[in-house]
Structure formats: structure tokens, C-alpha cells
Scaffold this active site. Structure first.
Site, PDB file in Angstrom:
ATOM      1  N   PHE A 125       0.847  -1.198   0.000  1.00 18.08           N
ATOM      2  CA  PHE A 125       0.000   0.000   0.000  1.00 18.08           C
ATOM      3  C   PHE A 125       0.886   1.253   0.000  1.00 18.08           C
ATOM      4  O   PHE A 125       1.845   1.326   0.764  1.00 18.08           O
ATOM      5  CB  PHE A 125      -0.892  -0.019   1.239  1.00 18.08           C
ATOM      6  CG  PHE A 125      -1.989   1.002   1.219  1.00 18.08           C
ATOM      7  CD1 PHE A 125      -3.157   0.786   0.506  1.00 18.08           C
ATOM      8  CD2 PHE A 125      -1.852   2.192   1.910  1.00 18.08           C
ATOM      9  CE1 PHE A 125      -4.172   1.738   0.490  1.00 18.08           C
ATOM     10  CE2 PHE A 125      -2.866   3.151   1.895  1.00 18.08           C
ATOM     11  CZ  PHE A 125      -4.027   2.913   1.179  1.00 18.08           C
ATOM     12  N   ASP A 196       1.391  -5.112   8.352  1.00 16.11           N
ATOM     13  CA  ASP A 196       0.240  -4.215   8.244  1.00 16.11           C
ATOM     14  C   ASP A 196      -1.013  -5.086   8.137  1.00 16.11           C
ATOM     15  O   ASP A 196      -1.161  -5.860   7.189  1.00 16.11           O
ATOM     16  CB  ASP A 196       0.391  -3.315   7.011  1.00 16.11           C
ATOM     17  CG  ASP A 196      -0.659  -2.210   7.000  1.00 16.11           C
ATOM     18  OD1 ASP A 196      -1.791  -2.467   7.471  1.00 16.11           O
ATOM     19  OD2 ASP A 196      -0.353  -1.111   6.514  1.00 16.11           O
ATOM     20  N   TYR A 221     -11.073   1.646  10.668  1.00 14.09           N
ATOM     21  CA  TYR A 221     -12.284   1.999   9.907  1.00 14.09           C
ATOM     22  C   TYR A 221     -12.650   1.005   8.817  1.00 14.09           C
ATOM     23  O   TYR A 221     -13.605   1.211   8.090  1.00 14.09           O
ATOM     24  CB  TYR A 221     -12.157   3.403   9.291  1.00 14.09           C
ATOM     25  CG  TYR A 221     -10.906   3.638   8.486  1.00 14.09           C
ATOM     26  CD1 TYR A 221     -10.794   3.176   7.192  1.00 14.09           C
ATOM     27  CD2 TYR A 221      -9.823   4.324   9.024  1.00 14.09           C
ATOM     28  CE1 TYR A 221      -9.649   3.380   6.451  1.00 14.09           C
ATOM     29  CE2 TYR A 221      -8.668   4.532   8.300  1.00 14.09           C
ATOM     30  CZ  TYR A 221      -8.583   4.062   7.021  1.00 14.09           C
ATOM     31  OH  TYR A 221      -7.433   4.253   6.298  1.00 14.09           O
ATOM     32  N   LYS A 222     -11.862  -0.072   8.691  1.00 13.03           N
ATOM     33  CA  LYS A 222     -12.176  -1.065   7.655  1.00 13.03           C
ATOM     34  C   LYS A 222     -13.041  -2.165   8.283  1.00 13.03           C
ATOM     35  O   LYS A 222     -14.187  -1.908   8.608  1.00 13.03           O
ATOM     36  CB  LYS A 222     -10.874  -1.574   7.033  1.00 13.03           C
ATOM     37  CG  LYS A 222     -10.189  -0.460   6.244  1.00 13.03           C
ATOM     38  CD  LYS A 222      -8.832  -0.828   5.707  1.00 13.03           C
ATOM     39  CE  LYS A 222      -8.269   0.341   4.894  1.00 13.03           C
ATOM     40  NZ  LYS A 222      -6.829   0.214   4.636  1.00 13.03           N
ATOM     41  N   ARG A 369     -12.508  -3.991  -7.253  1.00 17.16           N
ATOM     42  CA  ARG A 369     -12.283  -4.652  -5.968  1.00 17.16           C
ATOM     43  C   ARG A 369     -13.605  -4.791  -5.224  1.00 17.16           C
ATOM     44  O   ARG A 369     -14.333  -3.819  -5.031  1.00 17.16           O
ATOM     45  CB  ARG A 369     -11.294  -3.823  -5.139  1.00 17.16           C
ATOM     46  CG  ARG A 369     -10.859  -4.519  -3.874  1.00 17.16           C
ATOM     47  CD  ARG A 369      -9.774  -3.745  -3.172  1.00 17.16           C
ATOM     48  NE  ARG A 369     -10.303  -2.526  -2.569  1.00 17.16           N
ATOM     49  CZ  ARG A 369      -9.696  -1.846  -1.592  1.00 17.16           C
ATOM     50  NH1 ARG A 369      -8.530  -2.257  -1.138  1.00 17.16           N
ATOM     51  NH2 ARG A 369     -10.238  -0.764  -1.094  1.00 17.16           N
TER      52      ARG A 369
HETATM   53  C1  LIG Z   1      -6.144   1.400   4.407  1.00 20.33           C
HETATM   54  C2  LIG Z   1      -4.690   1.148   4.572  1.00 20.33           C
HETATM   55  C3  LIG Z   1      -3.880   2.072   5.239  1.00 20.33           C
HETATM   56  C4  LIG Z   1      -4.487   3.378   5.686  1.00 20.33           C
HETATM   57  O1  LIG Z   1      -3.610   4.199   6.358  1.00 20.33           O
HETATM   58  P1  LIG Z   1      -4.214   5.510   7.074  1.00 20.33           P
HETATM   59  O2  LIG Z   1      -3.044   6.114   7.692  1.00 20.33           O
HETATM   60  O3  LIG Z   1      -5.251   5.035   8.037  1.00 20.33           O
HETATM   61  O4  LIG Z   1      -4.844   6.347   6.019  1.00 20.33           O
HETATM   62  C5  LIG Z   1      -2.551   1.752   5.436  1.00 20.33           C
HETATM   63  N1  LIG Z   1      -2.028   0.585   4.978  1.00 20.33           N
HETATM   64  C6  LIG Z   1      -2.788  -0.320   4.331  1.00 20.33           C
HETATM   65  C7  LIG Z   1      -2.190  -1.602   3.852  1.00 20.33           C
HETATM   66  C8  LIG Z   1      -4.131  -0.050   4.088  1.00 20.33           C
HETATM   67  O5  LIG Z   1      -4.878  -0.918   3.417  1.00 20.33           O
END
Ligand SMILES: *Cc1c(COP(=O)(O)O)cnc(C)c1O
Length: 410
Positions: A125, A196, A221-222, A369
Site C-alpha cells: 500500500f 500491516d 475503519y475497515k 475490488r
Molecule cells: C487502508 C490502509 C492504510 C491506511 O492508512 P491511514 O493512515 O489510516 O490512512 C494503510 N495501509 C494499508 C495496507 C491499508 O490498506
């Protein structure tokens, strides 16, 4: 040939079916994006309203003690710990995933003096990569990020590697690492491992203790349904706590914040990972989401998720044969809770789907997705989603020029 009737029967037999009513989903929507923003639990508005009106409005500053605000983050953290196989006290809730990555990368680099490389995968990501790049630039000297091809991070882990930073489930493909095996291999090479869990926590069984992972971060939030911008979490193995040094040291991570001493002295364990004042309204919402997630046996969630991924793929193939290429691995042991399909016109196709109430998302350059959230998603939803996609393709509805216009957020 799959039939709607067969799917209705799966819904009647589904032990998780009652959870759907605990969420406030708008009518007429098939929501396949709970892996980007989890839906709203019905209990959340009332709880947040109570915190605002009673705890804040009436309790005022007394609520830090009287309403337990000062312990809320630690309480939520211990709930998350149960979801990810972490010992109590080894998870902290604070900040965003990005900021927590920075904190843990700093701690990891400090624990491996003389090793200057952060290893990751090219398709990780972007924020993970950006944070690592920023950390390397900030530290300067020999510090750098080494990006391996997907699945090849261990081969890129030499004796200059301080930390291997990977997403357990890849956000774009849904591919899932074998956490225990990769952790062991990286540690054998002298590196620490930072996982992560953004697309894992609450979606797939995770056992950080059993995998002997060093560090982890994850998102509120996911799959935890904490609401937009919910606080994130971080994990450090208890065996590392005594030597942890974070690159940011704030007053709420001090051993005695209200002594107001001049010198920083870290709180014990992961308490030092909380830097500043916690966002109480967001934490209250997150606590509701996590309590809901903890009610559902994760083995049921995982079984339904794997089944729904396979069924959605089969239903789409039935409704729109030969049009999409599956990107998510077939083997359920190797994927998370999403189905990703590629198509050159993925963006416009997804916009056309959303226009008809089937909400997934697009990930550049060419991926549709579909997030699978077993607490809210019925089997009949899968039928409706596939049928809608079949109609969009058969009618060429996605060719409408309005579906080519890109929003700021995809
Ligand atoms: C959604 C996501 C994030 C989000 O990071 P934020 O700092 O909360 O915006 C980070 N890493 C991965 C792999 C994600 O899927």
C-alpha cells in the site's frame, strides 16, 4: 449452474445472518466496500450522541476520570488484541495507520543499529512505502527502502536489513502472506518484521503471538467498523517492550503525564506509544464496532468469507463469462476477504455498478475490488451484485461518458 434459490438457502442456514440487522445499511444497496469503510453499526449514533451530550456536555472535564475517557484507548486496544492474537497490553490504539508505521519503523531501526534498510514489496500500500521513504530520508546516511517483487521480500533481506515491512493481505490483489513462515524467515536473517493488518484485522484469523511477529499496525475503519478516520492500532511483541524507543515521545506516553516533569520518561510497555490526547468521540465509535466484531466467531467469519469470495467469482463468471481476469489467488489459504478482478475499463465499469447501487471500488490501474464483509453481506447480495454486473456489461452501460469522470477519492 448457481441459482438464486440455492443462495437464499445459504442465507437461511447462515449462523452470521443475524449480524446484518445490527448495521444500518441503506435500502437498495449491495455494499462490497466494507474493507475500505466499514458500514455503520446501529448502536454507534446513540453511543456517540451520549458521549457528546452527557459525557462532554454535562460531565465536562470531569469525564476524563468519571466516564473513563483516560482508559478508553487502552480498553479498545485490549479488545483489538483479542482479535489479532496479541497478549493484553501489547496493542495500543492511537493516531492513523500511517503515523503508527512511522513510530514502529523508528523503533525497529533503533533496535537494529548498523542495519539501515527497510525491505518491502513494490505493490505494498502506498502509504506504507511513503512512510518508509520519509523515514529513510529523515534519517539520511545509508538509510534506504528496498522494494522487492511481490512474494520476494525474504530474498531481498540481507544482513543490512533492519526491518521487513509487509501487508499481510495485499490491498489491491487480496493475496495473503503466510505470516508465521515469513516472520521466521526474516528473523533468521536478523531482521524484525512489521505486519500491516489493515485488510486482516476482523476479517481473517490473525495470531501475532503464535507467529512470533515483532510489530504490527492496523486500521480501525475497515473491518472493525470504527467509522471514517477511526483511530488505528499498533502492536509490539512483549519481548521487545523493554527496549522500545519511539521516534516521537509525547506527554501521554510519559510514565507520569500529570506530574508535568521536564524530562521525558517512557511509560512502561506500549503505553508510551500513545503520544497525545486521544480522540474520544472516534474511540467511542470504534469501541462499538469492535464489540460487534468480537461477538462473531472469527472462524465463522473466515469460513463465510472464503465461501463468498468463491461464490462471487463463480456468479460473475456465470453472469459475464470470460470478461474479467481474476487477480485474487484461487486458494482460500492464500487470500484475504476480497475478490479482485481486472479489466481495462475497470474504472468506468465500477462507476456504472455504483450507479446501480452495487458499491465496490476501483484500484488503479485496472482493478475492480469487491470487499467481502461476512457480518453484513448476504449470499443473495452476491447474486444481485453479479446480476447487476452482468447487465452493465451486456448493455454496455459503462460506456456512458459520465462514468469516465474521476472523483478525488476512488
Ligand atoms: C487502508 C490502509 C492504510 C491506511 O492508512 P491511514 O493512515 O489510516 O490512512 C494503510 N495501509 C494499508 C495496507 C491499508 O490498506
Amino acid at each position: 449452474m448457481l441459482t438464486r434459490t440455492a443462495l437464499d438457502q445459504l442465507d437461511r442456514d447462515d449462523p452470521l445472518a443475524p449480524f446484518r440487522g445490527r448495521f444500518a445499511l441503506p435500502p437498495g444497496v449491495v455494499y462490497l466496500d466494507g474493507n475500505s469503510l466499514g458500514p455503520l453499526p446501529r448502536a454507534t449514533p446513540g453511543r456517540v450522541a451520549e458521549v457528546v451530550a452527557r459525557e462532554w456536555g454535562e460531565g465536562l472535564i470531569r469525564s476524563w476520570n468519571d466516564a473513563g475517557w483516560i482508559d478508553l484507548a487502552a480498553r479498545v486496544a485490549d479488545s483489538i488484541a483479542r482479535l489479532v492474537g496479541a497478549a493484553p497490553g501489547s496493542v495500543a490504539v492511537a493516531d492513523s495507520t500511517s503515523v503508527n508505521l512511522f513510530k514502529l519503523l523508528g523503533a525497529a531501526l533503533t533496535l537494529r543499529p548498523g542495519r539501515c534498510v527497510v525491505v518491502s514489496e513494490r505493490d505494498n500500500f502506498p502509504t506504507d512505502l511513503y512512510v518508509a521513504q520519509g523515514m529513510a530520508a529523515f534519517l539520511g546516511g545509508e538509510h534506504r527502502v528496498r522494494l522487492a517483487e511481490p512474494g520476494a521480500a525474504i530474498d531481498a533481506t540481507g544482513d543490512d536489513a533492519a526491518v521487513v515491512m509487509l501487508s499481510h493481505v495485499n490491498y489491491r490483489t487480496g493475496a495473503m502472506h503466510d505470516m508465521a513462515a515469513v516472520t521466521r524467515a526474516a528473523q533468521e536473517r536478523g531482521a524484525l518484521v512489521l505486519w500491516d493488518l489493515a485488510h486482516s484485522a476482523g476479517a481473517v484469523p490473525v495470531d501475532l503471538s503464535a507467529a512470533d511477529a515483532d510489530f504490527a499496525v492496523g486500521c480501525g475503519y475497515k473491518f472493525l467498523n470504527g467509522g471514517p478516520g477511526a483511530p488505528a492500532f499498533l502492536y509490539a511483541a512483549p519481548r521487545l517492550h523493554a527496549g522500545l524507543r519511539f521516534p516521537i515521545t509525547g506527554w501521554l506516553g510519559h510514565a507520569a503525564p500529570f506530574a508535568f516533569k521536564t524530562e521525558y520518561r517512557a511509560a512502561s510497555g506500549l503505553a508510551q506509544a500513545v503520544v497525545g490526547t486521544p480522540p474520544i468521540l472516534s474511540l467511542a465509535a470504534l469501541e462499538v464496532g469492535i464489540s460487534l466484531a468480537l461477538e462473531a466467531p472469527l472462524s465463522d467469519v473466515r469460513a463465510k468469507s472464503a465461501r463468498q469470495v468463491a461464490l462471487l467469482a463463480a456468479l460473475i463468471e456465470q453472469a459475464a463469462p470470460g470478461i474479467f481476469r481474476r487477480v485474487t489467488p484461487d486458494d482460500p489459504a492464500r487470500h484475504g476477504s476480497q475478490l479482485c478482478l481486472s479489466h481495462p475499463d475497470a474504472y468506468a465499469i465500477m462507476q456504472a455498478l455504483i450507479d446501480r447501487g452495487v458499491i465496490g471500488d476501483f484500484r488503479a490501474p485496472d482493478i475492480l475490488r469487491f470487499g467481502i464483509t461476512p457480518l453484513t453481506l448476504s449470499y443473495a447480495d452476491l447474486w444481485d451484485a453479479a446480476a447487476t454486473l452482468g447487465a452493465v456489461m451486456a448493455e454496455g452501460a459503462w460506456r456512458d461518458p459520465r462514468f469516465a469522470v474521476r472523483g478525488a477519492v476512488t
